[in-house]
Design a protein around this motif. Structure first.
Motif, mmCIF file in Angstrom:
data_model
loop_
_atom_site.group_PDB
_atom_site.id
_atom_site.type_symbol
_atom_site.label_atom_id
_atom_site.label_comp_id
_atom_site.label_asym_id
_atom_site.label_seq_id
_atom_site.Cartn_x
_atom_site.Cartn_y
_atom_site.Cartn_z
ATOM 1 N N UNK A 72 0.827 -1.208 0.000
ATOM 2 C CA UNK A 72 0.000 0.000 0.000
ATOM 3 C C UNK A 72 0.863 1.261 0.000
ATOM 4 N N UNK A 73 0.506 2.195 -0.867
ATOM 5 C CA UNK A 73 1.216 3.469 -0.970
ATOM 6 C C UNK A 73 0.258 4.595 -0.604
ATOM 7 N N UNK A 74 0.629 5.379 0.391
ATOM 8 C CA UNK A 74 -0.249 6.427 0.911
ATOM 9 C C UNK A 74 -0.046 7.759 0.208
ATOM 10 N N UNK A 75 -1.111 8.529 0.149
ATOM 11 C CA UNK A 75 -1.002 9.939 -0.202
ATOM 12 C C UNK A 75 -0.624 10.706 1.063
ATOM 13 N N UNK A 77 -2.291 13.137 2.370
ATOM 14 C CA UNK A 77 -3.493 13.305 3.176
ATOM 15 C C UNK A 77 -3.821 12.037 3.958
ATOM 16 N N UNK A 78 -3.602 10.894 3.337
ATOM 17 C CA UNK A 78 -3.878 9.637 4.038
ATOM 18 C C UNK A 78 -2.955 9.481 5.245
ATOM 19 N N UNK A 79 -1.682 9.853 5.079
ATOM 20 C CA UNK A 79 -0.758 9.797 6.212
ATOM 21 C C UNK A 79 -1.210 10.725 7.334
ATOM 22 N N UNK A 80 -1.678 11.910 6.969
ATOM 23 C CA UNK A 80 -2.174 12.842 7.984
ATOM 24 C C UNK A 80 -3.400 12.272 8.693
ATOM 25 N N UNK A 81 -4.229 11.558 7.948
ATOM 26 C CA UNK A 81 -5.393 10.914 8.564
ATOM 27 C C UNK A 81 -4.950 9.849 9.572
ATOM 28 N N UNK A 82 -3.922 9.083 9.200
ATOM 29 C CA UNK A 82 -3.385 8.082 10.127
ATOM 30 C C UNK A 82 -2.849 8.754 11.394
ATOM 31 N N UNK A 83 -2.141 9.866 11.212
ATOM 32 C CA UNK A 83 -1.586 10.575 12.364
ATOM 33 C C UNK A 83 -2.700 11.084 13.274
ATOM 34 N N UNK A 84 -3.775 11.602 12.678
ATOM 35 C CA UNK A 84 -4.900 12.089 13.483
ATOM 36 C C UNK A 84 -5.456 10.981 14.377
ATOM 37 N N UNK A 85 -5.563 9.782 13.812
ATOM 38 C CA UNK A 85 -6.075 8.660 14.605
ATOM 39 C C UNK A 85 -5.076 8.277 15.691
ATOM 40 N N UNK A 162 5.898 4.491 4.555
ATOM 41 C CA UNK A 162 5.539 5.474 3.528
ATOM 42 C C UNK A 162 6.229 6.812 3.766
ATOM 43 N N UNK A 163 7.525 6.783 3.863
ATOM 44 C CA UNK A 163 8.270 8.025 4.016
ATOM 45 C C UNK A 163 9.659 7.855 3.429
ATOM 46 N N UNK A 164 10.187 8.938 2.915
ATOM 47 C CA UNK A 164 11.558 8.937 2.426
ATOM 48 C C UNK A 164 12.446 9.422 3.565
ATOM 49 N N UNK A 165 13.380 8.595 3.984
ATOM 50 C CA UNK A 165 14.251 8.986 5.086
ATOM 51 C C UNK A 165 13.483 9.033 6.398
ATOM 52 N N UNK A 166 13.823 9.992 7.234
ATOM 53 C CA UNK A 166 13.189 10.155 8.537
ATOM 54 C C UNK A 166 12.408 11.459 8.549
ATOM 55 N N UNK A 167 11.199 11.417 9.106
ATOM 56 C CA UNK A 167 10.360 12.609 9.108
ATOM 57 C C UNK A 167 10.777 13.607 10.181
ATOM 58 N N UNK A 168 11.436 13.132 11.222
ATOM 59 C CA UNK A 168 11.874 14.025 12.297
ATOM 60 C C UNK A 168 13.350 13.803 12.575
ATOM 61 N N UNK A 169 14.001 14.840 13.073
ATOM 62 C CA UNK A 169 15.377 14.705 13.532
ATOM 63 C C UNK A 169 15.405 13.622 14.611
#
Length: 214
Positions: A72-75, A77-85, A162-169
């Motif tokens: 599965x490949x997320x958009x 917006x879909x990732x943001x929806x996952x984060x909200x949950x 579903x991310x390139x590299x790391x999203x946070x330091x």
């Protein structure tokens, strides 16, 4: 092969494929070729398809009629929806972990924090992603809520894969992990909930600020 052995086999295949998705060995959007995977894992197609079915239910792969399966490949917006949950569920898990943890569970949690710190010191992104996943799952384990664990496990894997590299330091994440650990260790439920909320709020802000996730 007995029914029990067969059940164990497809569960093993499921766990292996799930790990391959988490680490990025099976990247988002990649087609899952049954013949190649069956040969690589040394199994027939039957346990492989049963594992596919379970992964599809967890939203980790997509089964497309006449085209087969793909990760599965997320958009964005879909990732943001996952984060909200996650922002609604994981602070609850941290709160319950602070209330319910056992000495043995806390020690396992401490080890997961140490492994994350070790991965950060090595600068290995694959190890950091794996250690991050294990850290968050240890919190769910401490919360003693199995349903929460099943939900969070899949959501975290989707986000990590579903991310390139790391999203946070990773240094920032490490410090936030330490704050979460200290709050849970001291059985401060309010502080544990607040620390987890802060941690995930930063992740959401980072996703919102970047154009391309993968």
């Amino acid at each position: 092969m007995s029914a029990l052995q067969y059940e164990d086999l497809h569960q093993q295949v499921y766990r292996i494929l799930k790990q391959m998705i988490l680490t990025g060995e099976l990247a988002p959007g990649i087609k899952l070729r049954q013949e190649e995977l069956a040969e690589k894992l040394g199994v027939s197609r039957t346990p492989l398809m049963k594992a596919f079915s379970k992964l599809e239910k967890e939203m980790l792969i997509d089964m497309i009629p006449r085209r087969g399966a793909c990760v599965h490949k997320c958009s964005k917006q879909e990732l943001l929806d996952y984060i909200d949950i996650r922002m609604r569920l994981e602070p609850l898990g941290a709160r319950n972990a602070a209330k319910n943890h056992s000495p043995e569970g806390l020690e396992a949690f401490r080890l997961s924090l140490n492994k994350y710190e070790e991965a950060v010191s090595k600068g290995d992104q694959s190890l950091i992603k794996e250690a991050d996943y294990q850290f968050h799952m240890r919190i769910v384990d401490l919360s003693s809520n199995k349903v929460l664990g099943q939900i969070i496990s899949s959501f975290n894997i989707v986000i990590i894969s579903n991310q390139r590299g790391l999203l946070k330091d990773p240094i920032i994440s490490l410090n936030e992990h330490k704050s979460i650990f200290r709050a849970i260790e001291s059985r401060d439920a309010d502080a544990a909930e607040a620390a987890m909320t802060l941690h995930l709020t930063g992740l959401k802000a980072r996703i919102e600020s970047i154009e391309s996730i993968i």
